[in-house]
Write a protein that holds these residues in place. Structure first.
Motif, PDB file in Angstrom:
ATOM      1  N   GLY A 134      -1.000  10.920   6.315  1.00  0.00           N
ATOM      2  CA  GLY A 134      -1.409  12.307   6.311  1.00  0.00           C
ATOM      3  C   GLY A 134      -0.530  13.286   6.367  1.00  0.00           C
ATOM      4  N   ASN A 135       0.912  13.059   6.787  1.00  0.00           N
ATOM      5  CA  ASN A 135       1.920  14.121   6.913  1.00  0.00           C
ATOM      6  C   ASN A 135       3.008  13.635   6.154  1.00  0.00           C
ATOM      7  OD1 ASN A 135       3.977  15.918   7.822  1.00  0.00           O
ATOM      8  ND2 ASN A 135       2.076  16.600   9.194  1.00  0.00           N
ATOM      9  N   THR A 136       3.698  14.441   5.470  1.00  0.00           N
ATOM     10  CA  THR A 136       4.962  14.264   4.663  1.00  0.00           C
ATOM     11  C   THR A 136       5.905  13.574   5.506  1.00  0.00           C
ATOM     12  OG1 THR A 136       4.529  15.644   2.941  1.00  0.00           O
ATOM     13  CG2 THR A 136       6.712  14.955   2.907  1.00  0.00           C
ATOM     14  N   TYR A 137       6.007  14.122   6.636  1.00  0.00           N
ATOM     15  CA  TYR A 137       7.276  13.649   7.326  1.00  0.00           C
ATOM     16  C   TYR A 137       6.607  13.063   8.898  1.00  0.00           C
ATOM     17  CZ  TYR A 137      10.093  16.542   4.687  1.00  0.00           C
ATOM     18  OH  TYR A 137      10.620  17.335   3.407  1.00  0.00           O
ATOM     19  N   GLY A 138       7.236  12.284   9.412  1.00  0.00           N
ATOM     20  CA  GLY A 138       6.774  11.517  10.494  1.00  0.00           C
ATOM     21  C   GLY A 138       6.991  12.105  12.010  1.00  0.00           C
ATOM     22  N   GLY A 139       7.816  13.111  11.983  1.00  0.00           N
ATOM     23  CA  GLY A 139       7.887  13.692  13.316  1.00  0.00           C
ATOM     24  C   GLY A 139       9.487  13.983  13.787  1.00  0.00           C
ATOM     25  N   GLY A 140       9.876  14.197  14.868  1.00  0.00           N
ATOM     26  CA  GLY A 140      10.902  14.610  15.240  1.00  0.00           C
ATOM     27  C   GLY A 140      11.215  16.169  14.762  1.00  0.00           C
ATOM     28  N   SER A 141      12.234  16.542  13.932  1.00  0.00           N
ATOM     29  CA  SER A 141      12.347  18.018  13.521  1.00  0.00           C
ATOM     30  C   SER A 141      11.506  18.142  12.356  1.00  0.00           C
ATOM     31  CB  SER A 141      13.762  18.337  13.704  1.00  0.00           C
ATOM     32  OG  SER A 141      14.309  17.640  12.364  1.00  0.00           O
ATOM     33  N   LYS A 142      10.978  17.322  11.865  1.00  0.00           N
ATOM     34  CA  LYS A 142      10.362  17.641  10.541  1.00  0.00           C
ATOM     35  C   LYS A 142       8.502  17.096  10.733  1.00  0.00           C
ATOM     36  CE  LYS A 142      14.409  17.538   7.553  1.00  0.00           C
ATOM     37  NZ  LYS A 142      14.945  17.201   6.313  1.00  0.00           N
ATOM     38  N   TRP A 143       7.889  18.045  10.159  1.00  0.00           N
ATOM     39  CA  TRP A 143       6.348  17.847  10.112  1.00  0.00           C
ATOM     40  C   TRP A 143       5.876  19.183   9.228  1.00  0.00           C
ATOM     41  CZ3 TRP A 143       8.456  19.799  14.429  1.00  0.00           C
ATOM     42  CH2 TRP A 143       7.899  20.806  15.009  1.00  0.00           C
ATOM     43  N   VAL A 144       4.912  18.884   8.679  1.00  0.00           N
ATOM     44  CA  VAL A 144       4.105  20.030   8.026  1.00  0.00           C
ATOM     45  C   VAL A 144       2.957  20.437   8.862  1.00  0.00           C
ATOM     46  CG1 VAL A 144       2.938  20.722   5.832  1.00  0.00           C
ATOM     47  CG2 VAL A 144       4.747  18.780   5.814  1.00  0.00           C
ATOM     48  N   GLN A 145       3.077  21.781   9.101  1.00  0.00           N
ATOM     49  CA  GLN A 145       2.170  22.295  10.039  1.00  0.00           C
ATOM     50  C   GLN A 145       0.679  22.303   9.655  1.00  0.00           C
ATOM     51  OE1 GLN A 145       3.901  26.128   8.335  1.00  0.00           O
ATOM     52  NE2 GLN A 145       2.341  27.337   9.418  1.00  0.00           N
ATOM     53  N   ASN A 146      -0.197  22.495  10.708  1.00  0.00           N
ATOM     54  CA  ASN A 146      -1.655  22.572  10.323  1.00  0.00           C
ATOM     55  C   ASN A 146      -2.010  23.717   9.501  1.00  0.00           C
ATOM     56  OD1 ASN A 146      -2.171  21.782  13.850  1.00  0.00           O
ATOM     57  ND2 ASN A 146      -2.109  20.218  12.219  1.00  0.00           N
ATOM     58  N   TYR A 147      -3.138  23.486   8.754  1.00  0.00           N
ATOM     59  CA  TYR A 147      -3.649  24.363   7.787  1.00  0.00           C
ATOM     60  C   TYR A 147      -3.085  25.847   7.621  1.00  0.00           C
ATOM     61  CZ  TYR A 147      -6.299  24.948  12.141  1.00  0.00           C
ATOM     62  OH  TYR A 147      -6.704  24.790  13.689  1.00  0.00           O
ATOM     63  N   VAL A 148      -2.117  26.044   6.722  1.00  0.00           N
ATOM     64  CA  VAL A 148      -1.507  27.355   6.236  1.00  0.00           C
ATOM     65  C   VAL A 148      -2.626  28.306   5.854  1.00  0.00           C
ATOM     66  CG1 VAL A 148      -0.041  28.345   4.685  1.00  0.00           C
ATOM     67  CG2 VAL A 148       0.692  26.367   5.716  1.00  0.00           C
ATOM     68  N   GLU A 149      -2.458  29.519   6.489  1.00  0.00           N
ATOM     69  CA  GLU A 149      -3.536  30.567   6.128  1.00  0.00           C
ATOM     70  C   GLU A 149      -2.532  31.968   5.699  1.00  0.00           C
ATOM     71  OE1 GLU A 149      -6.849  30.436   9.480  1.00  0.00           O
ATOM     72  OE2 GLU A 149      -4.802  29.718  10.497  1.00  0.00           O
ATOM     73  N   GLY A 150      -1.418  32.104   5.702  1.00  0.00           N
ATOM     74  CA  GLY A 150      -0.824  33.291   5.109  1.00  0.00           C
ATOM     75  C   GLY A 150       0.606  32.355   4.494  1.00  0.00           C
ATOM     76  N   MET A 151       0.794  32.839   3.463  1.00  0.00           N
ATOM     77  CA  MET A 151       2.085  32.426   2.586  1.00  0.00           C
ATOM     78  C   MET A 151       2.815  33.619   2.067  1.00  0.00           C
ATOM     79  SD  MET A 151       2.129  29.351   0.028  1.00  0.00           S
ATOM     80  CE  MET A 151       2.180  30.111  -1.465  1.00  0.00           C
ATOM     81  N   TYR A 152       3.903  33.501   1.952  1.00  0.00           N
ATOM     82  CA  TYR A 152       4.805  34.369   1.212  1.00  0.00           C
ATOM     83  C   TYR A 152       6.007  33.607   0.462  1.00  0.00           C
ATOM     84  CZ  TYR A 152       8.425  38.115  -0.320  1.00  0.00           C
ATOM     85  OH  TYR A 152       9.448  38.630  -1.031  1.00  0.00           O
ATOM     86  N   VAL A 153       6.404  33.868  -0.951  1.00  0.00           N
ATOM     87  CA  VAL A 153       7.379  33.238  -1.462  1.00  0.00           C
ATOM     88  C   VAL A 153       8.513  34.110  -1.786  1.00  0.00           C
ATOM     89  CG1 VAL A 153       8.128  31.792  -3.416  1.00  0.00           C
ATOM     90  CG2 VAL A 153       5.793  31.735  -2.427  1.00  0.00           C
ATOM     91  N   GLY A 154       9.734  33.845  -1.304  1.00  0.00           N
ATOM     92  CA  GLY A 154      10.866  34.805  -1.437  1.00  0.00           C
ATOM     93  C   GLY A 154      11.398  34.592  -2.992  1.00  0.00           C
ATOM     94  N   PRO A 155      12.219  35.206  -3.261  1.00  0.00           N
ATOM     95  CA  PRO A 155      12.749  35.137  -4.893  1.00  0.00           C
ATOM     96  C   PRO A 155      13.596  33.887  -4.869  1.00  0.00           C
ATOM     97  CG  PRO A 155      13.137  37.521  -3.873  1.00  0.00           C
ATOM     98  CD  PRO A 155      12.703  36.429  -2.863  1.00  0.00           C
ATOM     99  N   ASP A 156      14.167  33.414  -4.010  1.00  0.00           N
ATOM    100  CA  ASP A 156      14.818  31.998  -3.969  1.00  0.00           C
ATOM    101  C   ASP A 156      14.136  31.048  -3.834  1.00  0.00           C
ATOM    102  OD1 ASP A 156      14.512  32.201  -1.502  1.00  0.00           O
ATOM    103  OD2 ASP A 156      16.476  31.892  -1.008  1.00  0.00           O
ATOM    104  N   GLY A 157      12.845  31.088  -3.688  1.00  0.00           N
ATOM    105  CA  GLY A 157      11.795  29.797  -3.492  1.00  0.00           C
ATOM    106  C   GLY A 157      11.750  29.439  -2.105  1.00  0.00           C
ATOM    107  N   THR A 158      12.061  30.082  -1.265  1.00  0.00           N
ATOM    108  CA  THR A 158      11.783  29.963   0.334  1.00  0.00           C
ATOM    109  C   THR A 158      10.371  30.065   0.406  1.00  0.00           C
ATOM    110  OG1 THR A 158      14.305  30.327   0.820  1.00  0.00           O
ATOM    111  CG2 THR A 158      12.685  30.322   2.553  1.00  0.00           C
TER     112      THR A 158
END
Length: 728
Positions: A61-85
């Motif tokens: 259910g999560n791309t990452y297993g833990g530690g410093s990396k995991w994908v957060q719960n339900y994104v409700e706001g999003m902005y994409v920068g010019p460089d793709g961040t």
């Protein structure tokens, strides 16, 4: 092997003891004593220690297993920068990543200090070349002298960060680090956008947009807009604003000048606009979160005209309904593009199902995908699949156990369709745990909530609904509020009675004539639920006559399981229990497992959500035997500090599994004797970590045909379900 080792140690000790040279020296005596102590210690340690099997830790259910990396719960706001961040915001993430930063399919890190201390995220985020601006809330903490809100007051803020995610304070900033701009004490921020040195902030319930200087954070001006939501700014520096639905007024997209003047352009043909952005060609992208589930593309040079779409029409419900596809969206909450025209879309599911963030080339080819699908959730497997088909409350996974940990799951389907079944209980309640069963060869999914107040039942019909789970039946104890029943589900009994609903006409809706009502009140406090392999439903009530058994009465013409109060059986709670909590019955062997608090090991406090202090096995249950085969004491609170608690239990094959609340340790007991034989802890595959077990069915075990055990455990902290694999 153990006996041979002990024998060798004993012989070695005897040889040393009989050696004449060693007997004459003090050093020799010391050595002999040491050897004797070691020998005895090894003997008793090996005698008392259970044989343990090596196990591995995996997850779904999560791309990452833990530690410093995991994908957060339900994104409700999003902005994409010019460089793709990609910058994201959520109202809550258990591990503190309410705000995340992602790029090139990787986690760059969270913004800091947004979780805890009465802080939380929000539903809007934007950035410029220097700062990130994030919607958030700061609640009171009783620390006014440290610049927290007064009691019973919340600050709805825009918080400023630098691009690496560190708070960036400013003169006049509020909060402990002076990075917060208070924009309201009543209503949350609903939209953010920047252009030049100006930051636009919308507050829907205040019917206002305020403009601030991006450097000083001082207000420049404000103007009135009815129910403003998300904002984007076109190449002419004019604003496009989602106006939320207000009473009978449908949602639409309005056009305003930078100074706040209403302009004539308007887009009114989108059912549910949930996100907007300007692409590198100056076109307006609108996320249509209604039945179309697409991104609509508008040329806005003149009168707005739809010139294209992105994504398959009807999204995940097109083709085989529920089946996952690269261009099949579901519950769109974010859209954006970078300077190269790449498109980013986030799907949230419905009723906060999870994060599904994707990047596409302008051609529509998927480049990467990040998933964070689970929160307060656990899994079970279709027994007919031998552990390959795994279900959570919203998702279906196909497992390949030959792959490495964390790579074994393949997200195949999303099982909720809000457009065909708007009364699906998952849209109106918060179930947390799955029992998956086969009845007469047909698949059924049973769901329980955190507070054990209901059981929801779903059927499947691939011909009419693909992978979607169809609302089928429900057990519920009516809860009165101010002397009245709640507004959902519709047509429910108006008196304080337990009821069973069954979808007798097959439309997935709660119709008036579909309720089976208990004619007398029952004890209202539930200890646990269970569905056995025959499809019978069991329930324990925390009282002396506390066991309820609902034998399956077959399937109706629409394929729904039939249960009724007229066929319900009542049984007394075994006398050793003072408060029975969990129940698991196995008709193949006529074996009953009960847990709860006992006379010898009572509850210190109520502890309503836990397993209790003992697990007890009974053989020949249906023939009236109430003499335990064994009783075993499990970790439980004895001090009132609630530091040691067992949250959930599950029986499979030769073992009984139980998981603790705070340490998330799985205690494994021999099902024949009740003796503990092993303990499972999160392994290095998940950075050795887990959050608390929050739900009463936070563990589910299954024995595969090869003897291997799969043990699914809730893991809210980093948004996944842990899977232990224990050899036979």
């Amino acid at each position: 092997m153990k006996n041979r080792l002990i024998s060798k140690l004993v012989k070695f000790y005897e040889k040393l003891r009989n050696n004449g040279h060693l007997r004459r020296g003090k050093t020799a005596k010391f050595v002999l004593v040491v050897i004797a102590v070691i020998t005895i210690a090894l003997y008793f340690a090996m005698r008392s220690a259970p044989a343990t099997n090596a196990y591995t830790t995996s997850w779904i259910g999560n791309t990452y297993g833990g530690g410093s990396k995991w994908v957060q719960n339900y994104v409700e706001g999003m902005y994409v920068g010019p460089d793709g961040t990609v910058y994201t915001n959520s109202t809550w993430d258990e591990a503190g990543r309410e705000a995340g930063i992602y790029k090139d399919g990787d986690v760059l890190g969270p913004e800091s200090d947004l979780h805890g201390w009465s802080r939380g995220g929000g539903k809007a985020i934007t950035a410029n070349s220097k700062y990130i601006y994030l919607a958030m809330v700061q609640g009171s903490m009783g620390k006014i002298n440290e610049d927290y809100p007064p009691e019973k007051t919340s600050w709805y803020c825009v918080r400023r960060y630098n691009l690496s995610g560190k708070p960036a304070g400013f003169p006049g900033g509020r909060g402990y680090d002076k990075s917060m701009l208070i924009v309201s004490t009543k209503n949350p921020v609903t939209g953010l956008a920047t252009v030049g040195n100006q930051l636009y902030v919308s507050i829907a319930k205040a019917n206002r947009i305020s403009v601030y200087n991006t450097e000083t954070m001082g207000e420049v001006r404000n103007f009135s807009v009815s129910s403003p939501g998300q904002i984007t700014i076109d190449k002419q520096e004019n604003l496009w604003i989602i106006q939320g639905k207000n009473g009978s007024t449908p949602a639409q997209i309005l056009h305003y000048s930078a100074e706040g003047k209403r302009l004539p352009k308007v887009i009114a043909d989108v059912v549910d606009p949930s996100a907007i952005a300007i692409d590198n060609q100056g076109r307006l992208l609108v996320a249509e979160n209604g039945p179309r589930q697409q991104v609509l593309i508008y040329n806005i040079a003149g009168k707005p005209k739809q010139v294209g779409t992105f994504g398959i029409e009807r999204g995940i419900f097109a083709g085989v309904p529920g089946e996952v596809g690269d261009l099949k969206f579901y519950g769109i909450s974010g859209v954006g593009t970078d300077a190269a025209g790449n498109i980013y879309v986030n799907s949230n599911g419905f009723h906060n199902a999870g994060t599904d963030l994707r990047k596409f080339l302008p051609s529509g080819k998927l480049q990467w995908r990040l998933l964070g699908l689970h929160f307060v959730d656990n899994a079970d497997t279709d027994p007919q699949s031998d552990g390959v088909d795994v279900y959570t409350k919203h998702e279906y996974f196909d497992m390949d156990y030959k792959k490495a940990p964390g790579k074994q799951w393949n997200y195949k389907a999303y099982t909720l369709n809000p457009f065909k079944y708007p009364q699906d209980p998952r849209l109106h309640t918060s179930p947390t745990s799955v029992f998956f069963r086969r009845i007469q060869g047909k698949p059924f999914m049973y769901l329980i909530d955190m507070y054990e107040s209901f059981m929801q039942i779903y059927r499947f019909n691939p011909t009419t609904d693909g992978k979607v789970a169809i609302p089928s039946a429900m057990f519920f104890g009516t809860v009165l509020k101010d002397g009245k029943v709640g507004s959902w589900p519709p047509n429910q009994p108006q008196e304080q009675k337990d009821w069973i609903w069954r979808d007798s006409n097959g439309n997935g809706a709660f119709d008036k004539d579909e309720y089976n009502i208990r004619d007398t009140d029952d004890y209202p406090y539930v200890g646990g639920w269970w569905v056995d392999s025959k499809g019978d439903v069991w329930k324990t009530l925390r009282t002396e006559e506390g066991i309820r058994h609902f034998p399956l009465q077959g399937l109706d013409a629409k394929g729904n399981p039939i249960y009724s109060y007229s066929s319900m059986k009542k049984d007394k709670t075994p006398s050793l229990f003072t408060d029975v909590r969990r129940i698991e019955y196995f008709p193949e062997t006529d074996t009953m497992y009960l847990s709860g608090f006992t006379k010898e090991h009572p509850a210190v406090e109520d502890d309503s959500g836990v397993v209790g202090s003992e697990i007890v096995r009974y053989d020949n249950w249906s023939r009236g035997n109430r003499t335990p085969r064994w009783r075993t004491v499990i970790p439980h609170d004895t001090t009132g500090k609630r530091e040691v608690l067992t949250a959930a239990m599950s029986v499979a094959g030769d073992y009984v599994f139980a998981v603790t609340v705070k340490t998330s340790e799985v205690h494994v007991y021999n099902a024949a004797t009740g003796k503990q034989v092993q303990k499972l802890k999160p392994g290095p595959e998940v950075a050795g970590e887990s959050g608390w077990i929050d739900i009463p069915y936070g563990i589910r075990a299954f024995r595969r045909s090869n003897g291997e055990y799969l043990v699914f455990v809730e893991e809210d902290w980093k948004g996944k379900v842990i899977v232990y694999r224990l050899p036979r």
